[in-house]
Design a protein around this motif. Structure first.
Motif, PDB file in Angstrom:
ATOM      1  N   LEU B 154       0.829  -1.009   0.109  1.00 37.42           N
ATOM      2  CA  LEU B 154      -0.007  -0.097  -0.100  1.00 37.42           C
ATOM      3  C   LEU B 154       0.839   1.283  -0.157  1.00 37.42           C
ATOM      4  CD1 LEU B 154      -3.009  -0.661   2.711  1.00 37.42           C
ATOM      5  CD2 LEU B 154      -2.935  -0.513   0.053  1.00 37.42           C
ATOM      6  N   GLN B 155       1.923   1.134   0.789  1.00 35.26           N
ATOM      7  CA  GLN B 155       3.033   2.545   0.712  1.00 35.26           C
ATOM      8  C   GLN B 155       3.505   2.459  -0.359  1.00 35.26           C
ATOM      9  OE1 GLN B 155       5.244   2.726   4.427  1.00 35.26           O
ATOM     10  NE2 GLN B 155       3.268   3.403   5.696  1.00 35.26           N
ATOM     11  N   PHE B 156       4.141   1.623  -0.772  1.00 37.11           N
ATOM     12  CA  PHE B 156       4.701   1.586  -2.291  1.00 37.11           C
ATOM     13  C   PHE B 156       3.887   2.251  -3.442  1.00 37.11           C
ATOM     14  CE2 PHE B 156       7.043  -2.942  -1.445  1.00 37.11           C
ATOM     15  CZ  PHE B 156       7.938  -2.168  -0.382  1.00 37.11           C
ATOM     16  N   ALA B 157       2.584   1.854  -3.303  1.00 35.20           N
ATOM     17  CA  ALA B 157       1.708   2.585  -4.358  1.00 35.20           C
ATOM     18  C   ALA B 157       1.668   4.129  -3.970  1.00 35.20           C
ATOM     19  CB  ALA B 157       0.222   2.037  -4.100  1.00 35.20           C
ATOM     20  N   VAL B 158       1.629   4.527  -2.661  1.00 31.69           N
ATOM     21  CA  VAL B 158       1.607   5.931  -2.715  1.00 31.69           C
ATOM     22  C   VAL B 158       3.016   6.486  -3.073  1.00 31.69           C
ATOM     23  CG1 VAL B 158       1.597   7.864  -0.652  1.00 31.69           C
ATOM     24  CG2 VAL B 158       0.026   5.765  -0.545  1.00 31.69           C
ATOM     25  N   MET B 159       4.119   5.675  -2.814  1.00 28.88           N
ATOM     26  CA  MET B 159       5.364   6.252  -3.039  1.00 28.88           C
ATOM     27  C   MET B 159       5.361   6.492  -4.394  1.00 28.88           C
ATOM     28  SD  MET B 159       7.879   3.837  -1.040  1.00 28.88           S
ATOM     29  CE  MET B 159       7.668   3.584   0.859  1.00 28.88           C
ATOM     30  N   GLU B 185      -9.931 -11.155  -8.028  1.00 26.39           N
ATOM     31  CA  GLU B 185      -9.925 -12.468  -7.159  1.00 26.39           C
ATOM     32  C   GLU B 185      -8.671 -13.294  -7.444  1.00 26.39           C
ATOM     33  OE1 GLU B 185     -12.209 -12.215  -9.284  1.00 26.39           O
ATOM     34  OE2 GLU B 185     -12.129 -14.099 -10.670  1.00 26.39           O
ATOM     35  N   LYS B 186      -7.784 -12.742  -8.479  1.00 28.09           N
ATOM     36  CA  LYS B 186      -6.681 -13.501  -8.986  1.00 28.09           C
ATOM     37  C   LYS B 186      -5.480 -13.386  -8.162  1.00 28.09           C
ATOM     38  CE  LYS B 186      -7.545 -16.191 -12.494  1.00 28.09           C
ATOM     39  NZ  LYS B 186      -7.381 -15.828 -14.063  1.00 28.09           N
ATOM     40  N   GLY B 187      -4.473 -14.406  -7.952  1.00 28.28           N
ATOM     41  CA  GLY B 187      -2.983 -13.903  -7.355  1.00 28.28           C
ATOM     42  C   GLY B 187      -2.850 -14.920  -6.200  1.00 28.28           C
ATOM     43  N   THR B 191      -1.359 -10.465  -2.946  1.00 28.80           N
ATOM     44  CA  THR B 191      -2.029  -9.460  -4.022  1.00 28.80           C
ATOM     45  C   THR B 191      -3.579  -9.369  -3.569  1.00 28.80           C
ATOM     46  OG1 THR B 191      -2.211 -11.180  -5.566  1.00 28.80           O
ATOM     47  CG2 THR B 191      -0.342  -9.796  -5.876  1.00 28.80           C
ATOM     48  N   LYS B 192      -4.007 -10.620  -3.135  1.00 30.90           N
ATOM     49  CA  LYS B 192      -5.263 -10.873  -2.859  1.00 30.90           C
ATOM     50  C   LYS B 192      -5.850  -9.895  -1.641  1.00 30.90           C
ATOM     51  CE  LYS B 192      -6.261 -15.630  -4.552  1.00 30.90           C
ATOM     52  NZ  LYS B 192      -6.254 -17.053  -3.723  1.00 30.90           N
ATOM     53  N   ALA B 193      -4.757  -9.902  -0.701  1.00 31.08           N
ATOM     54  CA  ALA B 193      -5.072  -9.054   0.678  1.00 31.08           C
ATOM     55  C   ALA B 193      -4.992  -7.441   0.103  1.00 31.08           C
ATOM     56  CB  ALA B 193      -4.108  -9.426   1.648  1.00 31.08           C
ATOM     57  N   VAL B 194      -4.018  -6.948  -0.951  1.00 29.34           N
ATOM     58  CA  VAL B 194      -3.631  -5.670  -1.067  1.00 29.34           C
ATOM     59  C   VAL B 194      -4.939  -5.435  -2.111  1.00 29.34           C
ATOM     60  CG1 VAL B 194      -2.256  -4.114  -2.530  1.00 29.34           C
ATOM     61  CG2 VAL B 194      -1.372  -6.013  -0.761  1.00 29.34           C
ATOM     62  N   TYR B 195      -5.418  -6.024  -2.905  1.00 31.44           N
ATOM     63  CA  TYR B 195      -6.356  -5.504  -3.727  1.00 31.44           C
ATOM     64  C   TYR B 195      -7.405  -4.456  -3.277  1.00 31.44           C
ATOM     65  CZ  TYR B 195      -9.036  -5.155  -8.249  1.00 31.44           C
ATOM     66  OH  TYR B 195      -9.697  -4.738  -9.336  1.00 31.44           O
TER      67      TYR B 195
END
Lengths: 336, 336
Positions: B154-159, B185-187, B191-195
């Protein structure tokens, strides 16, 4: 040898599946093709094509599983789909191999549930033949186990080794561990746990292989979890495609360039063929009590044909029997 | 603006580091370059080159950290290394940015330990500008966190979002999650937790992005753990390199082809430049209280020069301040 082909699976089915089957029949006189799918649709595509009618059978299956259906649910609900019917033929000994360019998830689920895994195999793997400048490399796993454990990867290594020996005829396959550095201590928790255990295996383990070195042919088998394997495989596809697009743009930008490019047509053709998945067949599903090959969703007739030859080598090489013996003899290596 | 360059880091240092710094000084009149490393070696490489002596300083550092040294141990032991001395200058406000083509691990460790992370940032990320047919994409993370947790991503996305805005000038960066399928729902577990959590963020989240689509420019920021990111980055490099080798082989195979290829020299040059990392600068280390850029180990002078301009944009754009504000305002999103 009897090979069942899912006539309805793939972006370009049933045209390319029927064409691929007919092309393979012409070249390999020892195989019988069984096309599974909607009978009248297959018959219509076959009409006008010339082939040995004694070696082509049609098995009717009314339903089609699409890519957006939840795999396990779809195979439970659509018992009369080309995938379920085809896979059952392998389980029941009516066919030696099943090939589909349809839903990867459904092919995986149907094969695992219906054909079942070899005793001792924790999870089957979807391996993928990837092009390199030195010939193909097998990446295991590329699609079945995204959250793999060390034991899985150890078994993938054995699967890849056996596959390259019996299907590709590679004598002493170099088995590498996909990693983010060459040094033994590099990597994530998974690769760090697997590395020392791979060293103990009776394999030609060549250590860590960085993704950069895979296209250079640094290993014959690359072991990885399905997430990393899929990222590697798809990045290669995407990069090759993007580079081809860029090159075309440049070559078509002026008349002089167009003329020069014309003189290089043969060179570009050879170049393209080297990284053309259509020449490499499909992705074998390894670890089952039977032969299943997943062809690329966007397969053309040539790719389907290649997948058929690949399945034939899979059967000819007695991969299932060899792997069964090998896994049994190594059973003390797993289950830590 | 004062930029410190590790003169001793990289496969081709100190020749290319010195040349890159001199080239950048000629083009950007607003920067001062500080070359850190063995003074007499740097002076020797500078002799004969023409540059503005008022804007080039040398800071002596006797030690060099090599790629095979354990990073944390090396930076603790070699206090007088070019990396440690350079990073400390940023911490102490004597310089605005640090660039090194040396050991990635040592640069990462030194920067994290000495400059420290922005308050609220769990882990800094090593991001990488990757070429696509539509311009560069930033992959975060590509080297720092191999076993990342959802909060990290999540933080990488913001960065990535902040970086593409302030450094690359992209208005509303499309942020994608690297995944093995387009459907939500893939991954894998990560990734499933982050989506779903990415969907809640004030970002232009475009969903899952398959590795195949990254080279086509489907996103401006691709979020991933460092293992997957590294595999993607290195596969792209390796594939581009392998394809170039294959193409060269074909073009040089006959005299006629050689002649035709000569007429396409400009086209090939443009083609190569599009996927040339040297044009894209280095990998920014994001999330620290200062600007650090890791240049490619095999950087040539042009790549070092690009990394200098990139660092200048990093400083000019006030990335650290912007990111600090953004992370603070989003602090309730993390720590689940």
């Amino acid at each position: 040898m009897r090979i069942v082909l899912d006539a309805m699976g793939g972006d370009n089915a049933p045209d390319v599946t029927v064409q691929g089957a007919v092309a393979a029949l012409a070249k390999r006189k020892d195989i019988t093709m069984i096309l599974v799918g909607q009978k009248e649709v297959i018959e219509e595509k076959l009409s006008g094509l010339s082939y040995d009618k004694d070696r082509l059978e049609i098995v009717d299956a009314r339903e089609i599983i699409t890519n957006d259906e939840a795999p396990v649910f779809a195979i439970r609900k659509k018992k009369d789909s080309s995938i379920v019917v085809g896979v059952k033929m392998v389980r029941d000994g009516q066919a030696d191999a099943f090939i589909s360019a349809g839903s990867t998830g459904a092919v995986l689920a149907a094969s695992t549930i219906i054909i079942k895994t070899i005793k001792g195999i924790i999870r089957p793997a979807l391996a993928s033949m990837m092009p390199t400048i030195e010939g193909p490399v097998l990446a295991v796993d590329c699609g079945a186990n995204v959250d793999a454990k060390p034991d899985h990867l150890l078994q993938f290594a054995v699967m890849g080794d056996v596959y390259m020996r019996v299907v590709q005829g590679v004598e002493n396959p170099r088995v590498g561990l996909l990693n983010i550095g060459a040094e033994s201590e590099k990597g994530n928790e998974l690769t760090k746990a697997v590395y020392p255990r791979l060293q103990q295996m009776p394999l030609n383990f060549v250590g860590n292989v960085e993704a950069r070195d895979v296209p250079n042919g640094m290993a014959d088998v690359v072991v990885c979890d399905a997430f990393a394997g899929n990222v590697m495989l798809k990045t290669m596809e995407g990069t090759a495609c993007a580079l081809t697009t860029l090159l075309k743009r440049e070559l078509m930008s002026t008349t002089l360039r167009k003329i020069c490019a014309l003189g290089l047509k043969g060179a570009f053709k050879n170049f393209k063929a080297k990284f053309d998945y259509a020449e490499y067949g499909g992705a074998p599903l390894i670890g089952l009590n039977g032969c299943v090959v997943k062809a690329h969703g966007s397969s053309n007739a040539r790719a389907i044909e290649s997948a058929i030859y690949q399945a034939a080598k899979f059967v000819d090489g007695k991969l299932v029997e060899t792997l069964r013996t090998q896994i049994e003899s190594l059973s003390d290596q797993f289950g830590e």
